[in-house]
Design an enzyme around this catalytic site. Sequence first.
Site, mmCIF file in Angstrom:
data_model
loop_
_atom_site.group_PDB
_atom_site.id
_atom_site.type_symbol
_atom_site.label_atom_id
_atom_site.label_comp_id
_atom_site.label_asym_id
_atom_site.label_seq_id
_atom_site.Cartn_x
_atom_site.Cartn_y
_atom_site.Cartn_z
ATOM 1 N N GLY A 199 -9.623 -35.199 -46.427
ATOM 2 C CA GLY A 199 -8.595 -35.713 -47.202
ATOM 3 C C GLY A 199 -8.108 -34.817 -48.486
ATOM 4 N N CYS B 239 -16.202 -42.314 -33.144
ATOM 5 C CA CYS B 239 -14.903 -41.502 -32.594
ATOM 6 C C CYS B 239 -15.301 -40.284 -32.048
ATOM 7 C CB CYS B 239 -14.051 -41.269 -33.817
ATOM 8 S SG CYS B 239 -12.651 -40.380 -33.724
ATOM 9 N N CYS C 36 -7.506 -42.688 -27.815
ATOM 10 C CA CYS C 36 -6.253 -41.697 -27.952
ATOM 11 C C CYS C 36 -6.088 -40.910 -26.658
ATOM 12 C CB CYS C 36 -6.175 -40.911 -29.293
ATOM 13 S SG CYS C 36 -7.868 -39.960 -29.458
ATOM 14 N N CYS D 114 -4.019 -43.614 -32.820
ATOM 15 C CA CYS D 114 -5.195 -44.075 -33.138
ATOM 16 C C CYS D 114 -4.971 -45.321 -34.000
ATOM 17 C CB CYS D 114 -6.141 -43.095 -33.824
ATOM 18 S SG CYS D 114 -7.527 -43.850 -34.796
ATOM 19 N N CYS E 69 -15.600 -44.046 -28.547
ATOM 20 C CA CYS E 69 -14.110 -44.388 -28.488
ATOM 21 C C CYS E 69 -13.483 -43.245 -28.115
ATOM 22 C CB CYS E 69 -13.495 -44.731 -30.049
ATOM 23 S SG CYS E 69 -11.820 -45.042 -30.024
ATOM 24 N N CYS F 13 -10.632 -39.827 -44.058
ATOM 25 C CA CYS F 13 -11.332 -39.788 -45.852
ATOM 26 C C CYS F 13 -12.718 -39.382 -45.637
ATOM 27 C CB CYS F 13 -11.057 -41.273 -46.471
ATOM 28 S SG CYS F 13 -9.544 -41.806 -46.665
ATOM 29 N N GLY G 251 -11.691 -45.549 -42.748
ATOM 30 C CA GLY G 251 -11.301 -46.206 -41.714
ATOM 31 C C GLY G 251 -10.224 -46.850 -41.925
HETATM 32 S S1 SF4 Z 1 -8.469 -43.479 -31.046
HETATM 33 FE FE1 SF4 Z 1 -9.113 -41.164 -30.755
HETATM 34 S S2 SF4 Z 1 -8.914 -40.531 -33.086
HETATM 35 FE FE2 SF4 Z 1 -9.106 -42.787 -33.143
HETATM 36 S S3 SF4 Z 1 -11.120 -43.499 -33.100
HETATM 37 FE FE3 SF4 Z 1 -10.535 -43.384 -30.971
HETATM 38 S S4 SF4 Z 1 -11.201 -41.375 -30.513
HETATM 39 FE FE4 SF4 Z 1 -10.962 -41.365 -32.729
#
Ligand code: SF4
Length: 469
Positions: free
Chosen positions: A36, A246, A446, A392, A443, A10, A111
């Site tokens: 989005g 992310c 994924c 994710c 992060c 979003c 989020g």
């Molecule tokens: S899992 Fe992948 S898409 Fe989701 S927040 Fe972490 S890095 Fe981003």
Amino acid sequence: MAFDKFKEECGLMAIYRHKEASNLCHLGLHAQQHRGQEGVGVISQVDGKFHAHKGIGLVSDNFADFDFKKLPGDVALGHVRYSTAGDQDIVNVQPLVSELSFGNVAVAHNGNLTNFDEMKEVLKKEGAIFSSNADSEIVLHLLSKEPASSPPIEALISAVTKIEGAFSLIVLFKDRIFALRDKHGFRPLSIGKIGDSYVFASETCAFGILGAKFIRDIKPGEIVELTDEGELKSYFPFGNNKSTPCIFEHVYFARPNSKIFGRQVYKTRLQMGRELAKENPVEADLVVPVPDSGVPAALGYSQESGIEFQLGLIRSHYVGRTFIEPKQSIRDFGVKIKHSPNDEIIEGKRLVLIDDSIVRGTTSKKLINMLKKAGAKEVHLMISSPPITDPCYYGIDTPEKSQLIAANKSIEEIREYLEVDSLTYLSVEGLYKSVESDVGSYCDACFTGNRPVKIKSGKKDSEQLGMFS
Ligand code: SF4
């Protein structure tokens, strides 16, 4: 046609004390339309009273010929959203507004709350009546429980320290606005200024269209309070925590001209292409991107390898979001309507085909088949991110693990399925070199399965959580 990519989440936009607030807000959302496409809402505020215009579809669908006098006032908050299938209900279109003991409060969220189900059950047992599936409604219910005498910042801190997961939020009170990021900083949120007026946006590309100056990112775990007196205050109520923004924002989601987490996305994607070339040199005639998302990495690959860059695939920019697909008469209609081979450029050539990611692999397979039919001699598929092995849970719509090709096949098995001459992915180390950070500082769940926040909603790994906002 199932789009074979992760779905953006979003986009948020807010303008505070500007005489054209609602109009500027809709323009800022237009610049963030890629975050989005299924719903848009703008609310404006005059003396604590909100005015709203919301709709299903694109910003342009809902604001063409719109009379902005219907959104009066010098404060506006807006939201573009992606919704999960079957959830395209107007009640879920944000910002959400409630009349609380503090007066009217509006919330827009980007989020996914990892304790959404748990919190919703607790609040329902306490008498809360939910009118939407949006995560942001949890915040309004939590605020409603705070004493009317609490200063707004104390009420907000009490509410947001009860939620977990990924949340960038903008919360509008009568005489102040709050913008905040969760303690991990999963999703972006930045502050800019137009003259003396402050603006907030998920992505800095929104500032460009408004002529706003980028001031800074809101930090992970920071609540920024902007008062009517123009005072900007900062709070860190979540304590110390390792931030894990992310990394996929850099791989695919954000617009290349945005600055995300302090780095220009375009330059980062160029570097991903360069790292890919260093890790995977190959004898070839042309570097060809899968447009548009593969273009910067393909340029980087070309610059590093010295192999000529050419647009061997041409993308149509006029593909509507819905169309009636012929059943049997035209095979692979969905891919063909979006991409066409540039026959004369690729015929007889050995191609390095660059894409940013592979999710299910279905679109990649059709594109490769298209290139081979158009006469490509060899196709070497290079992906500018590591194999996606996990869904994710932090605000991105992803298929179940069983649908992720790299979670279920080896790289050699994927190569065979795609019928390419070679298949290589950027390594996790190469990805982190591209963002000039230590491995694990973002992060990357994924790609690695290393989740910064545990999932509390009692769902299995294969299930999605809550409502993507
Ligand atoms: S899992 Fe992948 S898409 Fe989701 S927040 Fe972490 S890095 Fe981003």
